[in-house]
Design a protein around this motif. Structure first.
Motif, PDB file in Angstrom:
ATOM      1  N   LEU A  34       0.832  -1.205   0.000  1.00  0.00           N
ATOM      2  CA  LEU A  34       0.000   0.000   0.000  1.00  0.00           C
ATOM      3  C   LEU A  34       0.865   1.254   0.000  1.00  0.00           C
ATOM      4  CD1 LEU A  34      -2.813   1.308   0.170  1.00  0.00           C
ATOM      5  CD2 LEU A  34      -2.657   1.057   2.663  1.00  0.00           C
ATOM      6  N   ARG A  35       1.852   1.289   0.860  1.00  0.00           N
ATOM      7  CA  ARG A  35       2.757   2.448   0.954  1.00  0.00           C
ATOM      8  C   ARG A  35       3.483   2.689  -0.366  1.00  0.00           C
ATOM      9  NH1 ARG A  35       7.903   2.489   1.398  1.00  0.00           N
ATOM     10  NH2 ARG A  35       8.051   0.362   2.165  1.00  0.00           N
ATOM     11  N   VAL A  36       3.983   1.641  -0.974  1.00  0.00           N
ATOM     12  CA  VAL A  36       4.717   1.769  -2.239  1.00  0.00           C
ATOM     13  C   VAL A  36       3.796   2.294  -3.342  1.00  0.00           C
ATOM     14  CG1 VAL A  36       5.887   0.456  -4.062  1.00  0.00           C
ATOM     15  CG2 VAL A  36       6.484   0.063  -1.672  1.00  0.00           C
ATOM     16  N   SER A  37       2.573   1.801  -3.391  1.00  0.00           N
ATOM     17  CA  SER A  37       1.637   2.245  -4.420  1.00  0.00           C
ATOM     18  C   SER A  37       1.249   3.706  -4.234  1.00  0.00           C
ATOM     19  CB  SER A  37       0.394   1.360  -4.408  1.00  0.00           C
ATOM     20  OG  SER A  37      -0.480   1.751  -5.442  1.00  0.00           O
ATOM     21  N   VAL A  38       0.980   4.109  -2.993  1.00  0.00           N
ATOM     22  CA  VAL A  38       0.631   5.507  -2.728  1.00  0.00           C
ATOM     23  C   VAL A  38       1.798   6.419  -3.095  1.00  0.00           C
ATOM     24  CG1 VAL A  38       0.081   7.175  -0.918  1.00  0.00           C
ATOM     25  CG2 VAL A  38      -1.082   4.959  -0.952  1.00  0.00           C
ATOM     26  N   GLN A  39       3.000   6.063  -2.687  1.00  0.00           N
ATOM     27  CA  GLN A  39       4.177   6.875  -3.011  1.00  0.00           C
ATOM     28  C   GLN A  39       4.412   6.939  -4.512  1.00  0.00           C
ATOM     29  OE1 GLN A  39       6.019   8.763  -0.775  1.00  0.00           O
ATOM     30  NE2 GLN A  39       6.692   9.643  -2.705  1.00  0.00           N
ATOM     31  N   SER A  40       4.174   5.847  -5.202  1.00  0.00           N
ATOM     32  CA  SER A  40       4.335   5.819  -6.646  1.00  0.00           C
ATOM     33  C   SER A  40       3.365   6.780  -7.334  1.00  0.00           C
ATOM     34  CB  SER A  40       4.117   4.396  -7.156  1.00  0.00           C
ATOM     35  OG  SER A  40       4.169   4.354  -8.554  1.00  0.00           O
ATOM     36  N   ILE A  41       2.116   6.792  -6.884  1.00  0.00           N
ATOM     37  CA  ILE A  41       1.129   7.709  -7.462  1.00  0.00           C
ATOM     38  C   ILE A  41       1.527   9.164  -7.200  1.00  0.00           C
ATOM     39  CG2 ILE A  41      -1.228   8.599  -7.129  1.00  0.00           C
ATOM     40  CD1 ILE A  41      -1.274   6.237  -8.937  1.00  0.00           C
ATOM     41  N   ILE A  42       1.963   9.450  -5.998  1.00  0.00           N
ATOM     42  CA  ILE A  42       2.378  10.821  -5.661  1.00  0.00           C
ATOM     43  C   ILE A  42       3.548  11.249  -6.541  1.00  0.00           C
ATOM     44  CG2 ILE A  42       3.419  12.265  -3.858  1.00  0.00           C
ATOM     45  CD1 ILE A  42       1.683  10.623  -1.852  1.00  0.00           C
ATOM     46  N   ASP A  43       4.531  10.384  -6.708  1.00  0.00           N
ATOM     47  CA  ASP A  43       5.673  10.688  -7.577  1.00  0.00           C
ATOM     48  C   ASP A  43       5.222  10.892  -9.023  1.00  0.00           C
ATOM     49  OD1 ASP A  43       7.355  10.471  -5.395  1.00  0.00           O
ATOM     50  OD2 ASP A  43       8.055   8.445  -5.918  1.00  0.00           O
TER      51      ASP A  43
END
Length: 82
Positions: free
Chosen positions: A60-69
């Motif tokens: 979940l954390r990786v996906s959220v950070q990926s979207i933000i980036d």
């Protein structure tokens, strides 16, 4: 998917055009681990909402950070062409 972790992010934009560009760019990308995470992206008049459901907090954390980036990159590109 039982006992899922959830997250939701709504990003407001200064105009509908920018929201649509971000939405259209993000919606074509699929999550690589579809069995562990689900993502839905919706377009509102001048905002984009992303919702996640995941089995593991790390994913979940990786996906959220990926979207933000990704959104940051999209907005940087938009501003270079304006």
């Amino acid at each position: 998917m039982n006992d899922l972790l959830t997250a939701q992010l709504t990003i407001p934009f200064s105009c509908q055009k920018h929201a649509k560009i971000v939405y259209e760019t993000l919606r074509v990308d699929q999550e690589p681990r579809k069995n562990l995470i689900k993502r839905e992206i919706s377009l509102n008049p001048s905002s984009v909402t992303v919702a996640w459901w995941a089995k593991e907090s790390r994913i979940l954390r990786v996906s959220v950070q990926s979207i933000i980036d990704h959104i940051h990159s999209i907005l940087t590109t938009i501003h270079q062409f304006e």
